[in-house]
Design a protein around this motif. Structure first.
Motif, PDB file in Angstrom:
ATOM      1  N   THR A 180       0.816  -1.205   0.000  1.00 33.71           N
ATOM      2  CA  THR A 180       0.000   0.000   0.000  1.00 33.71           C
ATOM      3  C   THR A 180       0.855   1.263   0.000  1.00 33.71           C
ATOM      4  O   THR A 180       0.509   2.249  -0.659  1.00 33.71           O
ATOM      5  CB  THR A 180      -0.973   0.001   1.190  1.00 33.71           C
ATOM      6  OG1 THR A 180      -0.252  -0.101   2.427  1.00 33.71           O
ATOM      7  CG2 THR A 180      -1.949  -1.165   1.097  1.00 33.71           C
ATOM      8  N   ASP A 181       1.971   1.249   0.727  1.00 27.79           N
ATOM      9  CA  ASP A 181       2.884   2.402   0.642  1.00 27.79           C
ATOM     10  C   ASP A 181       3.432   2.545  -0.781  1.00 27.79           C
ATOM     11  O   ASP A 181       3.543   3.655  -1.314  1.00 27.79           O
ATOM     12  CB  ASP A 181       4.041   2.247   1.636  1.00 27.79           C
ATOM     13  CG  ASP A 181       3.651   2.602   3.061  1.00 27.79           C
ATOM     14  OD1 ASP A 181       2.534   3.118   3.276  1.00 27.79           O
ATOM     15  OD2 ASP A 181       4.459   2.353   3.979  1.00 27.79           O
ATOM     16  N   MET A 190       0.776   4.025  -3.078  1.00 26.99           N
ATOM     17  CA  MET A 190       0.631   5.472  -2.917  1.00 26.99           C
ATOM     18  C   MET A 190       1.736   6.210  -3.666  1.00 26.99           C
ATOM     19  O   MET A 190       1.488   7.215  -4.360  1.00 26.99           O
ATOM     20  CB  MET A 190       0.671   5.815  -1.424  1.00 26.99           C
ATOM     21  CG  MET A 190       0.262   7.239  -1.098  1.00 26.99           C
ATOM     22  SD  MET A 190      -1.497   7.540  -1.363  1.00 26.99           S
ATOM     23  CE  MET A 190      -1.485   8.687  -2.735  1.00 26.99           C
ATOM     24  N   THR A 211       1.120   8.416  -7.155  1.00 26.48           N
ATOM     25  CA  THR A 211       1.518   9.824  -7.116  1.00 26.48           C
ATOM     26  C   THR A 211       2.513  10.130  -8.234  1.00 26.48           C
ATOM     27  O   THR A 211       2.413  11.160  -8.925  1.00 26.48           O
ATOM     28  CB  THR A 211       2.143  10.166  -5.755  1.00 26.48           C
ATOM     29  OG1 THR A 211       1.200   9.891  -4.718  1.00 26.48           O
ATOM     30  CG2 THR A 211       2.540  11.629  -5.682  1.00 26.48           C
ATOM     31  N   ALA A 256      -5.539   4.692  -3.924  1.00 28.74           N
ATOM     32  CA  ALA A 256      -4.407   4.135  -3.184  1.00 28.74           C
ATOM     33  C   ALA A 256      -4.358   4.639  -1.747  1.00 28.74           C
ATOM     34  O   ALA A 256      -3.937   3.915  -0.841  1.00 28.74           O
ATOM     35  CB  ALA A 256      -3.097   4.466  -3.905  1.00 28.74           C
ATOM     36  N   LYS A 257      -4.796   5.866  -1.516  1.00 24.20           N
ATOM     37  CA  LYS A 257      -4.639   6.469  -0.192  1.00 24.20           C
ATOM     38  C   LYS A 257      -5.323   5.652   0.897  1.00 24.20           C
ATOM     39  O   LYS A 257      -4.743   5.394   1.962  1.00 24.20           O
ATOM     40  CB  LYS A 257      -5.187   7.905  -0.202  1.00 24.20           C
ATOM     41  CG  LYS A 257      -5.034   8.642   1.116  1.00 24.20           C
ATOM     42  CD  LYS A 257      -3.569   8.813   1.499  1.00 24.20           C
ATOM     43  CE  LYS A 257      -3.265   8.362   2.889  1.00 24.20           C
ATOM     44  NZ  LYS A 257      -1.856   8.484   3.264  1.00 24.20           N
ATOM     45  N   GLN A 288      -3.755   2.503   2.611  1.00 27.19           N
ATOM     46  CA  GLN A 288      -2.811   2.645   3.718  1.00 27.19           C
ATOM     47  C   GLN A 288      -3.529   2.720   5.066  1.00 27.19           C
ATOM     48  O   GLN A 288      -2.875   2.705   6.111  1.00 27.19           O
ATOM     49  CB  GLN A 288      -1.966   3.907   3.536  1.00 27.19           C
ATOM     50  CG  GLN A 288      -1.046   3.896   2.320  1.00 27.19           C
ATOM     51  CD  GLN A 288      -0.313   5.213   2.178  1.00 27.19           C
ATOM     52  OE1 GLN A 288      -0.926   6.269   2.010  1.00 27.19           O
ATOM     53  NE2 GLN A 288       1.013   5.162   2.262  1.00 27.19           N
TER      54      GLN A 288
END
Length: 381
Positions: free
Chosen positions: A325-326, A329, A333, A357-358, A361
């Motif tokens: 997940t990181d 993100m 981006t 994606a945000k 996290q």
């Protein structure tokens, strides 16, 4: 571009091919309209269920496909790469069925699992509360025994499929003994007293309804309790390890989709007489994005293979969820950055991938919680 996968069997490779064909026929043509209007695609889950894709990691005797988790997760990734709301929904539904398989009686499993795995009954998972997100032992929703029934009162926040599910896997307090006082129930959606609050107005995953579920004296037969009283939190936490892998796979799918958009744009857009992918500064950014996607995939597959081998995988599941997940993100981006001004518009899906994606996290345990789980496991060595 299609991901190059090394599948364990020809059957599993065929399942990925089937998934891709359903994605192209039934998902990709609808994703933009449904996400724009926040429309929940209930029929898509029936399609996936009838194709056998909702029950992949479950035994064949209950209507599943008996596939390893590494196969199921790659199917989730393929779905999420096309439509994240549906990919996350498949993971949540699988999590909602987990307690029944592992804690239900044989009679309960034979009665309900076939329709759940076949897509006729869509599930939701009710654990979090407004004041008890990362601390489920602090939940206040109560289930009081009354003869052959339990009466459930309280509210469950952040329920994926809230108001659209056919059943809810609910954790409720049956005694005041902290984490040992929680029990697990399967509650039908049409039970009197069970309603959905106004759906959350979210920045992403708008095709996936999220709502607080309100329990106002909801009466549930004792036969819908899974396991014994007080076993609810262990059931919930055991399922979360597997659920985190589902989110890791979904996040990897979103990251892959963002990478594909960025690469395609970089090949077509020209500056100073050549495609922007031929400029080293941008090419290196794309290389880092590709490495992030590949490493996320390898991480969740490594954890899944431990699970398939019957070995402990809790730490590895947290690592996979955090890394995938990181990375998603960061990749999404960067995809917006590659597209420049165009990436900030809704003419391209890059901005949607970034918004989707945000939240990955955050749910299934924030990535701060994952770091806590990982660090605590290191202290036991």
């Amino acid at each position: 571009m299609p991901v190059e996968r090394l599948m364990p069997t020809q059957e599993s490779a065929d399942l990925v091919d089937l998934t891709r064909s359903i994605v192209e026929r039934d998902l990709r043509p609808r994703v933009d309209a449904c996400e724009k209007t926040a429309s929940f695609p209930r029929d898509v889950f029936r399609t996936l269920g009838r194709a056998g894709l909702l029950g992949l990691p479950y035994p064949e005797e209950y209507g599943g496909a008996g596939q390893p988790y590494e196969v199921y997760l790659q199917v989730v990734e393929e779905i999420a790469a096309a439509w994240a709301s549906v990919g996350v929904g498949v993971s949540v539904h699988t999590l909602a069925c987990f307690g029944l398989l592992h804690a239900g009686t044989e009679e309960q499993k034979r009665r309900w699992l076939p329709d759940m795995l076949g897509g006729e009954l869509l599930g939701a998972y009710c654990l979090s509360e407004a004041h008890a997100g990362s601390d489920p032992a602090a939940m206040r929703t109560k289930a009081v025994r009354d003869g052959d029934e339990y009466v459930i009162t309280g509210a469950k926040a952040w329920t994926t499929h809230g108001g659209n599910a056919d059943f809810y896997k609910v954790m409720a307090r049956t005694s005041d003994t902290g984490g040992k006082g929680v029990s697990c129930f399967l509650v039908p959606a049409d039970t009197p007293g069970l309603t959905a609050d106004v759906p959350e107005d979210k920045m992403g995953l708008t095709g996936s309804t999220t709502a607080t579920m309100l329990f106002d004296g909801v009466r549930v037969p004792a036969g819908r309790r899974l396991g014994v009283e007080g076993q609810g939190l262990p059931i919930a936490l055991a399922g979360l390890d597997s659920g985190r892998l589902g989110i890791a796979a979904a996040a990897t799918g979103v990251a892959q989709a963002a990478l594909d958009v960025a690469v395609r744009y970089a090949r077509e857009r020209e500056t100073f007489g050549k495609a922007i992918i031929d400029h080293q500064g941008l090419a290196f950014l794309l290389a880092d994005m590709a490495a992030a996607v590949e490493s996320a995939r390898a991480t969740y597959l490594a954890a899944a293979r431990l699970r398939d081998a019957g070995r402990p995988f809790s730490r590895q599941a947290s690592i996979a969820k955090m890394v995938a997940t990181d990375n998603a993100m960061r990749v999404t981006t960067d995809a917006v950055q590659v597209l420049g001004g165009a990436g900030y518009t809704k003419d391209f899906p890059a901005e949607r991938y970034m918004r989707e994606a945000k939240v990955m996290q955050i749910f299934e345990g924030t990535n701060q919680i994952q770091r806590l789980v990982i660090s605590r496991s290191l202290g036991r060595y």
